[in-house]
Enzyme design. Structure first.
Site, short mmCIF file in Angstrom:
data_model
loop_
_atom_site.label_atom_id
_atom_site.label_comp_id
_atom_site.label_asym_id
_atom_site.label_seq_id
_atom_site.Cartn_x
_atom_site.Cartn_y
_atom_site.Cartn_z
N ARG A 1 3.94 -26.53 -3.13
CA ARG A 1 3.42 -25.64 -2.09
C ARG A 1 3.78 -26.14 -0.70
O ARG A 1 3.68 -27.33 -0.42
CB ARG A 1 1.89 -25.56 -2.20
N ARG B 1 3.52 -12.57 7.27
CA ARG B 1 2.85 -11.75 8.27
C ARG B 1 3.83 -10.87 9.04
O ARG B 1 3.40 -10.00 9.82
CB ARG B 1 2.05 -12.64 9.22
N HIS C 1 -9.71 -21.49 8.80
CA HIS C 1 -9.08 -21.17 7.51
C HIS C 1 -9.40 -19.71 7.20
O HIS C 1 -10.57 -19.35 7.01
CB HIS C 1 -9.61 -22.09 6.42
N SER D 1 3.27 -18.54 4.83
CA SER D 1 2.05 -17.99 5.42
C SER D 1 2.37 -17.18 6.67
O SER D 1 1.94 -16.02 6.80
CB SER D 1 1.08 -19.11 5.77
N SER E 1 21.77 12.27 30.10
CA SER E 1 22.23 11.22 31.01
C SER E 1 21.51 11.39 32.34
O SER E 1 21.27 12.51 32.79
CB SER E 1 23.74 11.33 31.21
N THR F 1 -7.66 -21.20 -5.74
CA THR F 1 -7.02 -21.72 -4.54
C THR F 1 -6.78 -20.53 -3.63
O THR F 1 -6.74 -19.37 -4.09
CB THR F 1 -5.70 -22.43 -4.87
N HIS G 1 40.78 5.41 6.70
CA HIS G 1 41.31 4.51 7.73
C HIS G 1 41.37 5.19 9.10
O HIS G 1 42.18 4.81 9.95
CB HIS G 1 42.69 3.96 7.35
#
Length: 461
Positions: free
Chosen positions: A333, A342, A90, A338, A293, A120, A169
């Site tokens: 939740r 990242r 954790h 999570s 090139s 929490t 155009h």
């Protein structure tokens, strides 16, 4: 074949690492963990500063030593967190234990139970993401975005009087100036810049389901929403009072949509410049030692703009995915955010890489005024707009009896090239006032750019 040494999987961490320098300071795992330590420490100090639950106010030296854990966060802390997480499984709990270990080292075990108090994990995470994303945007992404705008502003002013045949155009159309066309992008991008600068970085700090239940259980006499607001705003963030376990990520969705919008406008700029290069309007400046090139030595490929296009597309795809997925969390939740969050650094990194290429590209071309002038002189038919408009004005003023001037000019010019001589003969035969004829006789494609040069003034500082 023997195996390669360990390699970066993302080109942002390999080939293009130099172009995204700075983002890793905030949007890496280490940057996130440093922010988590910062939030944990500041919450503990808030509690002790207010002497909650019988705690004492820490001395200035004790507070300084504790804050140093975040300020001096480096490889030793990264390694210790990796060891702790290998056991805890954790990430936020590992951060809590790291802070507790520091408290023990400082002889502050007396306040150890205030570490992560009533929190929490998402209380720590959402504030940490708001802090790191905010810093990355303000300190790294926005300066590069602003630099692109400033380079475009310079080009706008420098070339405000250079006439250029427009192409609506893809067909020859009423002329403009090179500077005015760059100014259009400046104006568009500055609006988005202001919106991104005004982003609210929201944070919540209200417990497991956003109800302050644990806080009230510990001390029902405190005004916990007020404490939460004071703590969150004290970190330099905006407070969100109503959430589930997570902060709802709406501010992130808004930010990523605006950043994607910026990418899309820059993409439009790249495709326009690429097209002007292909038309010969812009000429690329050869760079010493560069190869266009592998087989055609004459080529100078517009690779800066092509690279920018591709990375802008990648960035927008990721940013738009983030903005769409982060706003949904099942019930109170789920953990989909999570792993998603990242990837914020990857999304912003591709935008940074694109702007690095675009910025370089903007300094590696010049305006081919001879080609511009030749193209204008080869398209006298575009003055049909001016002629029919002047005729309509003459009819309204009672100086002409011509019927349907638009149809008359359409018959003369549509789908065919006409030159100056033919156009002047047509003007001389028109039933309009002499002043109008004199004005039209002197008109040229290069001189038919209206207020294009003056309009650049709207983006001048």
């Amino acid at each position: 074949m023997s195996p390669l040494p360990e390699q970066p999987l993302s080109p942002l961490d390999g080939r293009y690492k130099a172009s995204v320098t700075g983002l890793g300071e905030f949007l890496s795992e280490a940057g996130l963990n440093r922010a988590r330590v910062h939030v944990e420490v500041e919450w503990l100090l808030y509690l002790t500063d207010h002497e909650l639950f019988g705690s004492r106010r820490l001395t200035l030296e004790e507070a300084r030593s504790l804050r140093a854990l975040a300020a001096d966060f480096g490889q030793p802390e990264i390694d210790e967190l990796a060891t702790l997480e290998a056991t805890t499984r954790h990430d936020v709990k590992a951060v809590e234990y790291l802070v507790r270990h520091k408290l023990a080292d400082l002889g502050l075990n007396e306040v150890a139970e205030l570490t992560h108090f009533a929190c929490t994990s998402e209380d720590i995470n959402n504030l940490s993401y708001a802090l790191t994303i905010g810093s990355a945007v303000r300190e790294v992404w926005l300066p590069r975005f602003a630099a692109i705008i400033e380079k475009l502003r310079e080009l706008s002013v420098e070339h405000r009087d250079v006439p250029m045949l427009a192409h609506t155009h893809g067909q020859p159309a009423t002329p403009t100036t090179v500077g005015k066309e760059f100014a259009v992008f400046v104006y568009r991008l500055e609006r988005i810049l202001a919106q991104i600068e005004a982003t609210e970085y929201l944070g919540k700090f209200s417990g497991a389901t956003g109800t302050f239940a644990a806080h009230v259980a510990a001390d029902a006499g405190q005004d916990w929403p007020a404490i939460s607001r004071e703590f969150v705003t004290g970190l330099g963030l905006d407070w969100n009072p109503l959430t589930t376990q997570i902060e709802s990520h709406d501010w992130q969705a808004e930010l990523y949509q605006r950043m994607s919008h910026a990418n899309r406008v820059l993409h439009n700029l790249c495709t326009d410049i690429w097209t002007y290069i292909s038309m010969g309007y812009f000429t690329q400046i050869p760079q010493a030692g560069a190869t266009g090139s592998s087989t055609m030595p004459h080529k100078i490929n517009p690779i800066r703009f092509e690279n920018a296009e591709a990375n802008l597309e990648l960035s927008s795809a990721l940013l738009e995915s983030l903005s769409q997925t982060l706003v949904t969390s099942r019930l109170q939740r789920d953990l989909t955010d999570s792993t998603t969050q990242r990837n914020v650094g990857v999304a912003i990194g591709h935008s940074m890489l694109a702007m690095d290429n675009l910025g370089r590209g903007l300094g590696e071309f010049s305006i081919d005024t001879e080609t511009l002038a030749a193209d204008l002189d080869g398209n006298w038919e575009i003055l049909g707009e001016a002629i029919q408009t002047v005729i309509r004005a003459e009819i309204t003023a009672g100086r002409s009896s011509i019927v349907d001037p638009y149809a008359m000019l359409k018959e003369l010019t549509r789908g065919r090239r006409i030159g100056q001589t033919e156009l002047v003969e047509f003007i001389d035969a028109l039933d309009i006032g002499q002043d109008a004829k004199d004005r039209l006789r002197t008109l040229t494609p290069a001189g038919y750019a209206g207020l294009a040069s003056a309009l650049v003034g709207f983006i001048e500082k």
